[in-house]
Design an enzyme around this catalytic site. Structure first.
Site, PDB file in Angstrom:
ATOM      1  CB  CYS A   8       3.949  24.088   1.216  1.00  0.00           C
ATOM      2  SG  CYS A   8       2.274  24.453   1.770  1.00  0.00           S
ATOM      3  CG  ASN A  11      -2.593  24.633  -0.826  1.00  0.00           C
ATOM      4  OD1 ASN A  11      -3.678  24.532  -1.391  1.00  0.00           O
ATOM      5  ND2 ASN A  11      -1.793  25.646  -1.053  1.00  0.00           N
ATOM      6  CB  CYS A  13       1.744  27.694   6.351  1.00  0.00           C
ATOM      7  SG  CYS A  13       0.885  27.309   7.886  1.00  0.00           S
ATOM      8  NE  ARG A  14       6.246  25.384   4.336  1.00  0.00           N
ATOM      9  CZ  ARG A  14       6.947  24.274   4.414  1.00  0.00           C
ATOM     10  NH1 ARG A  14       8.266  24.317   4.287  1.00  0.00           N
ATOM     11  NH2 ARG A  14       6.365  23.110   4.602  1.00  0.00           N
ATOM     12  CB  SER A  15       1.942  26.497  -1.255  1.00  0.00           C
ATOM     13  OG  SER A  15       0.924  25.793  -0.601  1.00  0.00           O
ATOM     14  CG  ASP A 125       5.648  24.040   8.069  1.00  0.00           C
ATOM     15  OD1 ASP A 125       4.873  25.022   8.237  1.00  0.00           O
ATOM     16  OD2 ASP A 125       5.227  22.874   7.939  1.00  0.00           O
TER      17      ASP A 125
END
Length: 158
Positions: A8, A11, A13-15, A125
């Site tokens: 993301c 690095n 939140c999402r990933s 996001d």
């Protein structure tokens, strides 16, 4: 060893959420010795930092642990080392395709292409959103991660 990388922006939140969720799913399937999992960001804004506290809290509430994940920036060698390089959104996908050597282009995919109803879409996001954004993202990541493992097991006869 099959190597999976989630990518993301920063690095945090999402990933790292995908990293923690997929790692646990792989472990529970007894495949940790065959599948390795990592995550990174396209930017170096948060290198060395823990995941966003909201991501960590959401993960903990669902039985996942993100405490061993630290933000890192993608490296040129990642394009060679990893078998699956999964972008959280279409902007990440475009950026990685511009950066990666031509021989590694096929490894770079959109994460939600493994979701049954969200092919071609981006994981939003949640950083600037409220708690509901993290809940929604977590739901997407859990379902997609389960489908990704099914795909990997079938493709690699695991």
């Amino acid at each position: 060893m099959i190597k999976v990388l989630f990518v993301c922006t920063g690095n945090i939140c999402r990933s790292p959420t995908a990293d923690g969720v997929f790692r646990k799913i792989v472990d529970e399937a007894g495949l940790s010795d065959l599948i390795s999992v990592d995550s990174c960001g396209l930017s170096a804004y948060h290198v060395g930092e823990l995941p966003d506290p909201r991501s960590s809290e959401m993960a903990k509430s669902r039985g996942y642990d993100l405490s061993d994940i630290r933000s890192r920036k993608i490296k040129p060698s990642d394009y060679v080392q990893f078998d699956y390089i999964l972008a959280m959104d279409d902007g990440h996908l475009r950026d990685m395709r511009r950066q990666a050597p031509s021989a590694n282009q096929a490894k770079i995919e959109l994460f939600l292409d493994y979701h049954p109803d969200m092919v071609g879409q981006s994981v939003p996001d949640p950083y600037y959103g409220g708690t509901n954004g993290f809940v929604h993202v977590f739901d997407m990541i859990e379902q997609t991660s389960n489908n990704l493992l099914i795909h990997i097991r079938q493709k690699h006869a695991l």
